[in-house]
Design an enzyme around this catalytic site. Structure first.
Site, mmCIF file in Angstrom:
data_model
loop_
_atom_site.group_PDB
_atom_site.id
_atom_site.type_symbol
_atom_site.label_atom_id
_atom_site.label_comp_id
_atom_site.label_asym_id
_atom_site.label_seq_id
_atom_site.Cartn_x
_atom_site.Cartn_y
_atom_site.Cartn_z
ATOM 1 N N GLU A 116 0.815 -1.215 0.000
ATOM 2 C CA GLU A 116 0.000 0.000 0.000
ATOM 3 C C GLU A 116 0.850 1.268 0.000
ATOM 4 O OE1 GLU A 116 -3.817 -1.727 2.521
ATOM 5 O OE2 GLU A 116 -2.305 -0.510 3.536
ATOM 6 N N ARG A 160 2.623 7.710 0.257
ATOM 7 C CA ARG A 160 3.641 8.755 0.239
ATOM 8 C C ARG A 160 4.659 8.540 -0.899
ATOM 9 N NH1 ARG A 160 5.327 11.352 4.984
ATOM 10 N NH2 ARG A 160 4.452 9.586 6.138
ATOM 11 N N CYS A 198 -2.489 33.504 12.696
ATOM 12 C CA CYS A 198 -2.324 34.099 14.024
ATOM 13 C C CYS A 198 -2.105 32.954 15.010
ATOM 14 C CB CYS A 198 -3.558 34.914 14.386
ATOM 15 S SG CYS A 198 -3.376 35.874 15.899
#
Length: 431
Positions: free
Chosen positions: A290, A293, A361
């Site tokens: 599998e 990435r 922020c």
């Protein structure tokens, strides 16, 4: 350069898949995800070549689509002959709407809802990778209502420590995923599954972790899983048809990362499995892998526009960009290392040590620290490399920022495959 789809043009700009990134940033705006389709196809074909070389072409390659999920990616991997795994109803729906063959889908996850299971069965899902008894009971009940026998694999934890980041270690005994061999619970759930009338046990699945750069964890997992398969045969008479060894092969994000010998990994796995079943008591199961990435990471980069360069005397330098943790949360989550360049001056020496800060922020909104960059100023294009995996798929609207567009690059042509979100998109579901 880290990969062959990254070059420096005669004008000193960073080129990606043969195109000028500064020009692309200006054309499409930033932040911007770029995806090199040819690199994805190259990576798919590389995996398939290993299946042919070491497993007689019988092994299956499943694209782990949690790494990058949008309609066009499923069209690409489908055309390359891959199966896929999905981990949510949303990923399943996206692949389904892209026209992906549902019989070639594996549905993972440790807590699938009844709605997930029913929807998947109605859409003709090929396999569930079942995690626990409660899930098996739901699959059995819903499959019975639909008058079908549903194929499943069982998620098993082999107890391997791959020496990687704790947050991405999933093969150890103490894990939210699967049933452990060591505790006896794996054998119990196998026997439980075999007794269910509307479920057909097809095999076992394990996954030992991510960003692994040597073959030993996979060899160890293979030995443990093969021994368990033989124990199952002895105790129950059941012959395991498929063994899914998951993904996790490492990708180079920086020059400091090692170069992984993929060929050696699959050779070692093949030899281990062959040896395990050399006694002839049963045929070796069909192996599944599998990759996620390692299919898409080096096929992607992200472009930003520099807003400011700030030097705090006696401390550090900050380069602020128009994106950040909403489009790439991996540094905030895992302190993941990246390589960055000022795309306008990629050919110059990277002489500045900086912290690349996002626009949110939030003091933790960083892309990286102690990164070496070329000189830069407001309006320059900053490129962060190797962002094809777990950037768009983990993106959010934190600080109410719209998510970037994805532009596909293929054979010198560009195409928007995911539109940039607008402010109107942000409030579309608000009442």
């Amino acid at each position: 350069m880290l990969y062959n789809n990254l070059t420096i043009g005669e004008n000193g700009h960073l080129f990606f898949a043969g195109l000028d990134t500064v020009a692309l940033g200006k054309k499409y705006g930033t932040p911007l995800y770029l995806i090199d389709e040819e690199k994805i196809r190259e990576n798919c074909r590389l995996y398939k070549s290993f299946m042919d070389k070491y497993f007689d072409g019988k092994a299956r390659v499943l694209f782990a689509s949690k790494s990058l999920s949008y309609k066009n990616i499923y069209e690409i991997v489908s055309s390359e002959g891959l199966y896929i795994d999905v981990v949510s109803g949303g990923e399943l729906y996206t692949a389904y709407k892209a026209g992906f063959d549902t019989s070639k889908m594996y549905f993972h996850g440790n807590n699938k809802t009844d709605a997930d299971i029913e929807d998947a069965i109605e859409k003709g899902i090929g396999y569930f990778v079942a995690d626990n008894r409660e899930e098996l009971d739901s699959i059995n009940r819903i499959a019975g209502e639909k008058k079908i026998k549903q194929q499943v694999l069982l998620r098993i934890t082999p107890g391997i420590d791959p020496h990687t980041h704790k947050a991405v270690v999933t093969g150890s005994v103490d894990s939210k995923f699967g049933s452990a061999i060591e505790t006896g619970q794996a054998m119990e759930i196998v026997k439980y599954t075999l007794a269910l009338p509307n479920v057909e046990l097809k095999g076992l699945h394990c996954h030992v972790g991510s960003q692994i750069f040597d073959s030993q964890p996979f060899v160890d997992a293979s030995k443990i899983m093969c021994a368990f398969i033989k124990d199952i045969l002895e105790e129950t008479g059941y012959k395991t048809e498929f063994l899914n060894l998951g993904g996790g092969l490492g990708v180079r994000y920086t020059e400091a990362d090692p170069v992984l010998d993929y060929d050696a990994v699959f050779s070692d796995i093949a030899n281990t499995v062959k040896e395990a079943f050399a006694d002839g008591k049963m045929e070796a199961p069909v192996l599944c892998f599998e990759p996620g990435r390692s299919i898409v990471a080096n096929a992607g980069i992200t472009l930003y526009t520099v807003g400011s360069f700030k030097s705090i005397t006696g401390y550090k330098n900050y380069v602020s960009i128009d994106g950040g943790m909403p489009d790439n949360p991996r540094y905030a989550l895992y302190q993941s290392k990246y390589t960055a360049l000022i795309a306008d001056r990629a050919g110059e020496e990277a002489s500045l040590c900086v912290t690349v800060a996002g626009r949110c922020c939030e003091s933790g909104d960083l892309i990286g620290e102690d990164m070496m960059l070329q000189r830069c100023s407001r309006g320059d294009t900053l490129a962060v490399l190797v962002t094809g995996a777990y950037n768009y798929s983990m993106a959010s609207n934190y600080n109410r920022l719209p998510r970037p567009a994805i532009v596909n690059v293929y054979k010198g042509e560009t195409k928007v495959v995911v539109k940039r979100e607008s402010y109107e998109d942000l409030i579309r579901n608000d009442l």
